[in-house]
Design a protein around this motif. Structure first.
Motif, mmCIF file in Angstrom:
data_model
loop_
_atom_site.group_PDB
_atom_site.id
_atom_site.type_symbol
_atom_site.label_atom_id
_atom_site.label_comp_id
_atom_site.label_asym_id
_atom_site.label_seq_id
_atom_site.Cartn_x
_atom_site.Cartn_y
_atom_site.Cartn_z
ATOM 1 N N ILE A 189 0.837 -1.209 0.000
ATOM 2 C CA ILE A 189 0.000 0.000 0.000
ATOM 3 C C ILE A 189 0.868 1.253 0.000
ATOM 4 O O ILE A 189 0.596 2.219 -0.729
ATOM 5 C CB ILE A 189 -0.959 -0.029 1.207
ATOM 6 N N GLN A 190 1.954 1.221 0.798
ATOM 7 C CA GLN A 190 2.857 2.376 0.831
ATOM 8 C C GLN A 190 3.570 2.572 -0.508
ATOM 9 O O GLN A 190 3.803 3.700 -0.942
ATOM 10 C CB GLN A 190 3.876 2.194 1.953
ATOM 11 N N GLY A 191 3.905 1.474 -1.174
ATOM 12 C CA GLY A 191 4.652 1.577 -2.426
ATOM 13 C C GLY A 191 3.796 1.724 -3.659
ATOM 14 O O GLY A 191 4.322 1.987 -4.752
ATOM 15 N N ARG A 192 2.484 1.579 -3.496
ATOM 16 C CA ARG A 192 1.587 1.593 -4.655
ATOM 17 C C ARG A 192 1.731 2.832 -5.529
ATOM 18 O O ARG A 192 1.820 2.711 -6.754
ATOM 19 C CB ARG A 192 0.137 1.431 -4.183
ATOM 20 N N PRO A 193 1.806 4.048 -4.970
ATOM 21 C CA PRO A 193 1.918 5.233 -5.849
ATOM 22 C C PRO A 193 3.206 5.270 -6.652
ATOM 23 O O PRO A 193 3.288 5.979 -7.657
ATOM 24 C CB PRO A 193 1.853 6.405 -4.853
ATOM 25 N N TYR A 194 4.220 4.525 -6.214
ATOM 26 C CA TYR A 194 5.538 4.599 -6.845
ATOM 27 C C TYR A 194 5.890 3.325 -7.606
ATOM 28 O O TYR A 194 6.997 3.217 -8.163
ATOM 29 C CB TYR A 194 6.600 4.869 -5.778
ATOM 30 N N GLY A 195 4.994 2.347 -7.613
ATOM 31 C CA GLY A 195 5.273 1.084 -8.287
ATOM 32 C C GLY A 195 6.308 0.250 -7.578
ATOM 33 O O GLY A 195 6.978 -0.593 -8.194
ATOM 34 N N GLU A 239 -9.078 -5.044 -1.178
ATOM 35 C CA GLU A 239 -9.464 -5.593 -2.475
ATOM 36 C C GLU A 239 -8.363 -5.430 -3.513
ATOM 37 O O GLU A 239 -8.088 -6.348 -4.303
ATOM 38 C CB GLU A 239 -10.752 -4.921 -2.969
ATOM 39 N N TRP A 240 -7.714 -4.267 -3.528
ATOM 40 C CA TRP A 240 -6.630 -4.050 -4.480
ATOM 41 C C TRP A 240 -5.494 -5.039 -4.231
ATOM 42 O O TRP A 240 -4.966 -5.655 -5.175
ATOM 43 C CB TRP A 240 -6.109 -2.616 -4.377
ATOM 44 N N TYR A 241 -5.099 -5.225 -2.972
ATOM 45 C CA TYR A 241 -4.012 -6.150 -2.643
ATOM 46 C C TYR A 241 -4.381 -7.572 -3.062
ATOM 47 O O TYR A 241 -3.553 -8.305 -3.607
ATOM 48 C CB TYR A 241 -3.710 -6.094 -1.152
ATOM 49 N N PHE A 242 -5.636 -7.958 -2.832
ATOM 50 C CA PHE A 242 -6.076 -9.296 -3.215
ATOM 51 C C PHE A 242 -5.915 -9.510 -4.713
ATOM 52 O O PHE A 242 -5.324 -10.496 -5.155
ATOM 53 C CB PHE A 242 -7.532 -9.539 -2.803
ATOM 54 N N HIS A 243 -6.443 -8.587 -5.516
ATOM 55 C CA HIS A 243 -6.409 -8.781 -6.958
ATOM 56 C C HIS A 243 -4.987 -8.654 -7.517
ATOM 57 O O HIS A 243 -4.613 -9.385 -8.445
ATOM 58 C CB HIS A 243 -7.332 -7.777 -7.649
ATOM 59 N N GLU A 244 -4.208 -7.746 -6.955
ATOM 60 C CA GLU A 244 -2.875 -7.476 -7.502
ATOM 61 C C GLU A 244 -1.845 -8.506 -7.072
ATOM 62 O O GLU A 244 -0.960 -8.889 -7.861
ATOM 63 C CB GLU A 244 -2.418 -6.073 -7.090
ATOM 64 N N PHE A 245 -1.929 -8.973 -5.818
ATOM 65 C CA PHE A 245 -0.869 -9.841 -5.301
ATOM 66 C C PHE A 245 -1.343 -11.234 -4.898
ATOM 67 O O PHE A 245 -0.691 -12.219 -5.241
ATOM 68 C CB PHE A 245 -0.173 -9.147 -4.118
#
Length: 264
Positions: A189-195, A239-245
């Motif tokens: 979540i912390q790294g999401r804006p920076y990829g 939900e984002w973490y579930f789908h992405e990782f």
């Protein structure tokens, strides 16, 4: 709820909301059981070995039962390497084996692997007799050094090799086109804006390495600079973490590893 004492099989008091199912009544012992290894065992200790436990083990067992034809024990277990029952199970899982420097000096402090001579003997015998071990969730050079030091006690004469994407472990169930890096949910979540999908600067590149026997059977898979277990454990929290990782990376890779272990 964590149960710090027991007979070495179940260390939890409830299923944390994970659905239950009945085992195959015709073949009650012919099922896959997820086995987590309790290392540096101290009575009542909740050390690094128990990171993500029991949620990750329960969730992965459920997804295996749900998504594959594998018959799965709904109750994952915890064993020590010196437990005689170890040889009943073809797959074992180690979490956070890296550790770091101890305040008293040397490696193995902070809960990282620190094999005893008896554990080294039994672990080597287990692997050479067809067992398979997965090491997961350790990051950076210092933790790698501690892990490498300890695994070399088990196999001083065997090389640790990078596993190429062409190896069947990457496509035996799901076709995995790049080696998956799974950060903890908070790091993601912390790294999401920076990829950013790594947890520290010296852990940007994910590694899947292995140790092979004389017939080139993969005995040990080493998942370094990634945390597949958090992808299993934290699947329902974001939900984002579930789908992405969880959905794209942690479960496909975990299922592939287990199917490879069970068929080779």
């Amino acid at each position: 709820m964590f149960q710090p004492q027991g007979d070495g099989t179940r260390f939890y008091l409830d299923r944390k909301g994970v659905p239950d199912w009945e085992e195959d009544k015709e073949f009650p012992s012919d099922v896959f059981t997820f086995v987590r290894i309790r290392y540096n065992a101290i009575q009542g200790d909740r050390g690094r070995w128990s990171t993500d436990y029991p949620d990750s083990d329960l969730n992965l067992s459920f997804r295996l039962q749900q998504l594959t034809s594998l018959k799965v024990n709904p109750d994952p277990i915890v064993l020590e390497l010196t437990d005689k029952r170890l040889f009943n199970y073809p797959f074992v899982y180690f979490c956070e084996p890296g550790g770091g420097f101890s305040r008293r000096g040397g490696f193995g402090g902070n809960g990282g692997l620190n094999f005893t001579p008896e554990e080294v003997k039994e672990f080597r015998r287990y692997l050479m007799n067809g067992g398979f071990a997965m090491f997961d969730d350790f990051w950076g050079e210092q933790e790698w050094y501690n892990f490498e030091t300890e695994i070399k006690k088990v196999f001083p004469d065997r090389e640790i090799e990078d596993i190429p994407l062409e190896h069947p472990i990457f496509d035996c169930v799901y076709e995995i086109k790049e080696k998956p890096q799974v950060p903890s949910i908070n790091a993601a979540i912390q790294g999401r804006p920076y990829g950013i999908t790594w947890e520290r600067e010296d852990a940007q590149e994910v590694h899947y390495r292995g140790i092979f026997d004389d017939k080139r059977r993969l005995m040990v898979i080493i998942c370094h600079n990634t945390d597949l277990g958090d992808g299993w454990e934290r699947e329902g929290e974001n939900e984002w973490y579930f789908h992405e990782f969880s959905e794209k990376k942690a479960y496909p890779m975990g299922i592939n590893i287990i199917f490879y272990a069970m068929t080779h």
